[in-house]
Scaffold this motif. Structure first.
Motif, PDB file in Angstrom:
ATOM      1  N   GLY A   1     -57.522   0.904 100.194  1.00 51.67           N
ATOM      2  CA  GLY A   1     -57.945   0.325  98.940  1.00 51.67           C
ATOM      3  C   GLY A   1     -57.666  -0.943  98.849  1.00 51.67           C
ATOM      4  N   SER A   2     -57.010  -1.310  99.275  1.00 50.98           N
ATOM      5  CA  SER A   2     -57.220  -3.095  99.833  1.00 50.98           C
ATOM      6  C   SER A   2     -58.483  -3.216 100.779  1.00 50.98           C
ATOM      7  CB  SER A   2     -55.449  -3.253 100.855  1.00 50.98           C
ATOM      8  OG  SER A   2     -54.526  -3.184 100.107  1.00 50.98           O
ATOM      9  N   ILE A   3     -58.971  -2.921 101.514  1.00 50.46           N
ATOM     10  CA  ILE A   3     -60.141  -3.257 102.061  1.00 50.46           C
ATOM     11  C   ILE A   3     -60.650  -2.726 101.140  1.00 50.46           C
ATOM     12  CG2 ILE A   3     -61.639  -2.615 103.868  1.00 50.46           C
ATOM     13  CD1 ILE A   3     -58.678  -2.063 105.678  1.00 50.46           C
ATOM     14  N   CYS A   4     -60.988  -1.956 100.266  1.00 52.20           N
ATOM     15  CA  CYS A   4     -62.416  -1.554  99.567  1.00 52.20           C
ATOM     16  C   CYS A   4     -62.248  -3.145  98.401  1.00 52.20           C
ATOM     17  CB  CYS A   4     -62.015  -0.687  98.632  1.00 52.20           C
ATOM     18  SG  CYS A   4     -63.276   0.786 100.005  1.00 52.20           S
ATOM     19  N   LEU A   5     -60.869  -2.650  97.802  1.00 54.47           N
ATOM     20  CA  LEU A   5     -60.989  -4.197  96.791  1.00 54.47           C
ATOM     21  C   LEU A   5     -61.232  -5.568  97.510  1.00 54.47           C
ATOM     22  CD1 LEU A   5     -59.781  -5.072  94.269  1.00 54.47           C
ATOM     23  CD2 LEU A   5     -58.384  -5.504  94.795  1.00 54.47           C
TER      24      LEU A   5
END
Length: 116
Positions: A85-89
């Motif tokens: 999720g952090s990478i996508c955000l």
């Protein structure tokens, strides 16, 4: 022999800090959209409907993905999901700086950044 007085940082505080930073970024991306709304309209000359649609898609996807990601977190563990999720955000927010058409905003903000 280990010194008894030596203080180590509790690992739970590290995880809590990382989750706090992730949520601060996710909610910052979500709730600051209204601040940039007039500037985006003025800069690109887009209409309000197309710009609002990107935020609506983000909100819809963020809500729907909560069910899916919650179940996936139970199966795979929170560490993997938080990293993903952090990478996508981060990728979504970084790519917002490169948009030149409304559909670009739909893809990078509405779809990619909503996975946080």
């Amino acid at each position: 022999m280990q010194n008894v007085n030596e203080k180590r940082v509790f690992y739970g505080w590290v995880i809590t800090s990382l989750v706090f930073l992730n949520l601060a970024m996710a909610y910052g991306a979500q709730y600051s959209f209204g601040v940039f709304f007039p500037s985006l309209i003025e800069e690109f000359g887009w209409n309000r409907q197309s710009l609002s649609g990107a935020f609506s898609l983000y909100t819809f996807m963020y809500s729907i993905l909560g069910f899916f990601l919650g179940r996936l977190t139970d199966r795979l563990g929170p560490r993997r999901i938080l990293i993903f999720g952090s990478i996508c955000l981060g990728l979504g927010i970084a790519l917002v700086s490169r948009v030149s058409a409304p559909w670009h905003l739909y893809i990078v903000y509405g779809l990619l950044a909503s996975w946080a």
